[in-house]
Enzyme design. Structure first.
Site, PDB file in Angstrom:
ATOM      1  N   HIS A 120      42.663  38.222  28.577  1.00  0.00           N
ATOM      2  CA  HIS A 120      42.770  37.429  30.025  1.00  0.00           C
ATOM      3  C   HIS A 120      44.211  36.690  29.822  1.00  0.00           C
ATOM      4  O   HIS A 120      44.555  36.115  28.779  1.00  0.00           O
ATOM      5  CB  HIS A 120      41.634  36.565  29.993  1.00  0.00           C
ATOM      6  CG  HIS A 120      41.875  35.706  31.388  1.00  0.00           C
ATOM      7  ND1 HIS A 120      42.248  36.207  32.454  1.00  0.00           N
ATOM      8  CD2 HIS A 120      41.751  34.375  31.305  1.00  0.00           C
ATOM      9  CE1 HIS A 120      42.421  35.179  33.231  1.00  0.00           C
ATOM     10  NE2 HIS A 120      42.214  33.880  32.533  1.00  0.00           N
TER      11      HIS A 120
ATOM     12  N   ASN B 281      48.094  33.989  36.257  1.00  0.00           N
ATOM     13  CA  ASN B 281      46.777  34.193  36.161  1.00  0.00           C
ATOM     14  C   ASN B 281      46.186  34.706  37.279  1.00  0.00           C
ATOM     15  O   ASN B 281      46.155  33.828  38.288  1.00  0.00           O
ATOM     16  CB  ASN B 281      46.109  32.836  35.656  1.00  0.00           C
ATOM     17  CG  ASN B 281      44.679  32.973  35.277  1.00  0.00           C
ATOM     18  OD1 ASN B 281      43.989  33.844  35.612  1.00  0.00           O
ATOM     19  ND2 ASN B 281      44.261  31.786  34.721  1.00  0.00           N
TER      20      ASN B 281
ATOM     21  N   CYS C 270      37.169  34.409  35.483  1.00  0.00           N
ATOM     22  CA  CYS C 270      37.989  35.206  34.738  1.00  0.00           C
ATOM     23  C   CYS C 270      37.734  36.209  33.888  1.00  0.00           C
ATOM     24  O   CYS C 270      38.204  36.996  33.245  1.00  0.00           O
ATOM     25  CB  CYS C 270      39.130  34.212  34.024  1.00  0.00           C
ATOM     26  SG  CYS C 270      40.108  33.083  35.024  1.00  0.00           S
TER      27      CYS C 270
END
Length: 334
Positions: free
Chosen positions: A256, A286, A116
């Site tokens: 994020h 996500n 990520c």
């Protein structure tokens, strides 16, 4: 000799058409909209469900749009860095597939795996290439088909992840804009808590790994949450303090998109109101390294030349960090 800065000059993006919302997900696994929204803030996510298509398909869609928006000829691109944890194949690189499909004939390309935090880590490399003076047009692309490693019988993870891709062009400038500062770290403690256990050289595919569902993403949510909040808030605070930033001159926080509660914690630590925080988690979920550039893509028209952006991410490994960017163009003029 004037100092060379590296600045983002355009953003392209792509998400699949198919929308997997919480109501449909609740018919696949024991969950519901209220449970998901209250814990992570995700209403729906995009899924690439066409057979035979992988991350490279979404990447080339995003890169093609980027080339068109920046009026860049394919042969003028010097380098493509593609961040992904869901490559089309173990080898060759997914980046090589993208440059082949798009005709980037004068380009070298490679993948990086930073989960990520992939966008921040890839940008750091792109900035170095541009500031060296040897490269004029470097593309950073993040593309993830996380649906390919999500276990849709596991209620703790299947609601979290979606598919998508986004790309930015990084070019030199002598103006005082662009990538100003970053703090990037990898601590190496994350393996037990966030990983795909099977399929690599330590545990090659086998009947055992398949029978025990080891090729799906494993996450211990509480531990990951704790580390994410701690490390994202710590690195953003350091970036803000050493660059003289505050809630009065930060125009956007670009976090994020893993969990809305993590995002809120970062905003609270910086004392920045949520209307200055880029959010796409509710409708994209996500998308790993693609979340930050997808947010830039969605919010591009609201960005003004000179805006101060604070970016932050946290991912498997654990790898994490924050960056300070002074935006280089008026997005509403693109």
């Amino acid at each position: 000799m004037e100092k060379i800065n590296a600045v983002i000059t355009g953003v392209g993006g792509y998400v699949p058409d198919y929308v997997l919302n919480n109501d449909e997900l609740s018919r696949m696994v024991d969950t519901n909209d209220e449970w998901i929204m209250s814990r992570v803030g995700i209403k729906e996510r995009r899924i690439l469900n066409e057979e035979g298509l992988g991350s490279s398909y979404m990447a080339r869609k995003a890169v093609k749009q980027l080339l068109e928006k920046t009026k860049t000829a394919p042969e003028d691109v010097d380098c493509l860095i593609l961040a992904t944890i869901t490559p089309d194949y173990p080898t060759p690189s997914t980046a090589s597939i993208v440059v082949g499909k798009l005709g980037l004939t004068n380009c070298f390309a490679y993948d990086i795996s930073a989960a990520c935090s992939g966008f921040l880590f890839a940008m750091e490399q792109a900035v170095g290439l541009v500031q060296s003076g040897r490269y004029k047009k470097v593309i950073v692309c993040c593309a993830e088909k996380l649906s390919s490693i999500v276990d849709y019988t596991d209620r703790n993870t299947c609601a979290l992840f979606g598919d998508g891709a986004a790309a930015v062009m990084v070019e030199p400038t002598t103006e005082d804009y662009g990538w100003k500062d970053s703090i990037l770290r990898t601590d190496g403690v994350g393996l037990p808590f966030l990983c795909v256990k099977g399929g690599g050289s330590a545990c090659p595919p086998s009947h055992f790994s398949l029978d025990h569902r080891m090729h799906y993403l494993h996450q211990e949510g509480r531990t990951v949450y704790k580390f994410a909040v701690s490390n994202m808030t710590e690195t953003t605070t350091q970036i803000v303090e050493r660059n003289g930033l505050s809630n009065t001159n930060i125009d956007w926080v670009v976090p994020h998109q893993a969990n809305v509660r993590i995002i809120q914690a970062v905003a609270d630590r910086l004392e920045v109101p949520m209307d200055k925080v880029m959010l796409n988690i509710e409708h994209f979920g996500n998308t790993s390294g693609a979340t930050i550039p997808l947010a830039l893509w969605e919010y591009e028209k609201q960005l003004k030349k000179g805006d101060n952006l604070v970016l932050t991410a946290f991912g498997a490994g654990f790898c994490f960090g924050s960056a300070y960017v002074k935006w280089g163009y008026d997005g509403d003029k693109i």
